[in-house]
Write a protein that holds these residues in place. Structure first.
Motif, mmCIF file in Angstrom:
data_model
loop_
_atom_site.group_PDB
_atom_site.id
_atom_site.type_symbol
_atom_site.label_atom_id
_atom_site.label_comp_id
_atom_site.label_asym_id
_atom_site.label_seq_id
_atom_site.Cartn_x
_atom_site.Cartn_y
_atom_site.Cartn_z
ATOM 1 N N GLY A 198 2.306 -10.011 2.078
ATOM 2 C CA GLY A 198 2.396 -10.060 3.577
ATOM 3 C C GLY A 198 3.793 -10.478 3.958
ATOM 4 N N ASP A 199 4.918 -10.327 2.969
ATOM 5 C CA ASP A 199 6.094 -10.816 3.315
ATOM 6 C C ASP A 199 7.015 -9.597 3.301
ATOM 7 O OD1 ASP A 199 8.454 -12.031 4.066
ATOM 8 O OD2 ASP A 199 8.500 -13.435 2.353
ATOM 9 N N PRO A 200 7.198 -8.961 4.430
ATOM 10 C CA PRO A 200 8.093 -7.765 4.296
ATOM 11 C C PRO A 200 9.578 -7.808 3.948
ATOM 12 C CG PRO A 200 7.929 -8.308 6.504
ATOM 13 C CD PRO A 200 6.910 -9.287 6.044
ATOM 14 N N GLU A 201 9.960 -9.311 3.815
ATOM 15 C CA GLU A 201 11.427 -9.301 3.589
ATOM 16 C C GLU A 201 11.512 -9.495 2.013
ATOM 17 O OE1 GLU A 201 13.695 -9.146 5.537
ATOM 18 O OE2 GLU A 201 12.301 -9.222 7.376
ATOM 19 N N VAL A 202 10.384 -9.695 1.306
ATOM 20 C CA VAL A 202 10.646 -9.577 -0.312
ATOM 21 C C VAL A 202 10.616 -8.394 -0.749
ATOM 22 C CG1 VAL A 202 9.482 -10.346 -2.469
ATOM 23 C CG2 VAL A 202 9.205 -11.739 -0.680
ATOM 24 N N LYS A 203 11.710 -7.749 -1.086
ATOM 25 C CA LYS A 203 12.343 -6.422 -1.462
ATOM 26 C C LYS A 203 12.217 -6.255 -3.009
ATOM 27 C CE LYS A 203 13.480 -5.884 2.801
ATOM 28 N NZ LYS A 203 12.691 -4.999 3.626
ATOM 29 N N ALA A 204 12.222 -7.306 -3.878
ATOM 30 C CA ALA A 204 12.111 -6.945 -5.401
ATOM 31 C C ALA A 204 11.403 -8.378 -5.919
ATOM 32 C CB ALA A 204 13.370 -6.569 -5.903
ATOM 33 N N LEU A 205 10.542 -7.949 -7.249
ATOM 34 C CA LEU A 205 10.178 -9.136 -7.705
ATOM 35 C C LEU A 205 10.627 -9.112 -9.112
ATOM 36 C CD1 LEU A 205 6.190 -8.404 -6.803
ATOM 37 C CD2 LEU A 205 7.774 -10.261 -5.804
#
Length: 298
Positions: free
Chosen positions: A137-144
């Motif tokens: 639900g956090d669109p700013e997280v682009k990579a894990l």
């Protein structure tokens, strides 16, 4: 001798010299300006894909704290990245009184310092389960990025994952492995778990100098025992690109389990010759993977 006649021939040469000097100065200034504009300039510098450098958020695991990232933080900051390493409550994925994923999700989404900025979210060990849940639900997280970490699917528990593959040095009778200590406000029957100091050097901190392992044993932060039986939620790795660092000498999470979880998540895998704490023993390799993930974001 006519003084005027002697001076007259030198004037063209003087004018030419002045013009040449001016052109040289202008050229040097232009080249200097171009070089300055090409250099990275802190967190707003361009990444490898031409975009703004993302913020790096590092999440520690159980029996550790944010200082476990010190070597990685220093290297990332030297490379111009803004880095945060918030504390991990270690209370559980869905436990009382509030879950660790909710804590991290609020840090990511309600933090003015991160507003509107792309984020690379990195988790070690239990921190991998945490970022798997918190990034949803956090669109700013682009990579894990998973560093010797759990990568659970929905409904899986950490205890179940550890039991699925033999070889973990933390498997067995809990009373033989942990010092169990009640904590205020805990649910009935829950306790904090501390790894017995005698087991830390050969298990949790394998591959590190004995003196360093002794410090880690003394400063460990406990994990609530109930965490190991709590089901994980919707996994963020199904929609967010992921990377994984696998310590080939990991004795806490067997490498075979790390490999299978990473392959299931379609993570880009990097293997390092390290134990469970690869970000301490080999911070350079871990940093390189994080930077690869950061440069791939756009």
């Amino acid at each position: 001798m006519n003084l005027a006649r002697a001076v007259r021939p030198t004037k063209p040469r003087l004018i030419i010299a002045i013009i040449a000097a001016a052109l040289a100065a202008a050229t040097a200034l232009a080249l200097s300006s171009q070089a300055a504009s090409a250099r990275p300039d802190g967190p707003r510098a361009l990444g490898g894909n031409g975009g703004t450098k993302p913020v790096i958020v590092l999440v520690h695991g159980a029996w550790a704290d944010a200082s476990s990232w010190d070597g990685v933080i220093q290297r990332l900051q030297n490379d111009g990245y803004t880095v945060y390493a918030p504390p991990n409550p270690l209370r559980g994925l869905s436990g009382f009184p509030s879950s660790d994923p909710a804590y991290l999700h609020d840090f990511l989404t309600q933090n003015a310092a991160l507003a509107g900025k792309p984020v690379v979210l990195v988790g070690h060990s239990y921190g991998g389960a945490l970022i798997t849940n918190a990034a949803v639900g956090d669109p700013e997280v682009k990579a894990l990025v998973y560093v010797d970490a759990f990568i659970p699917d929905q409904g899986e528990t950490l205890g179940g994952l550890l039991g699925s593959v033999p070889g973990s040095c933390l498997a067995g009778n809990p009373a033989d492995i942990f010092n169990l200590v009640p904590y205020p406000g805990s649910p009935p029957g829950d306790v904090d778990t501390y790894i017995k100091p005698s087991l830390v050097p050969g298990c949790f901190a394998s591959g590190l100098p004995a003196s360093q392992a002794a410090v880690i044993a003394a400063t460990q932060r406990p994990l609530a025992a109930s965490t190991l039986s709590e089901p994980s939620g919707t996994p963020a790795w199904k929609t967010i690109p992921s990377w994984a660092v696998i310590g080939t000498g990991d004795r806490v999470i067997p490498p075979a389990l790390l490999q299978s979880m990473a392959q299931r998540a379609k993570a880009r895998i990097t293997r390092v010759n390290a134990g469970h704490l690869s970000m301490i023993s080999n911070p350079r390799a871990v940093t390189q993977v994080i930077v690869k993930a950061a440069r791939a974001t756009g």
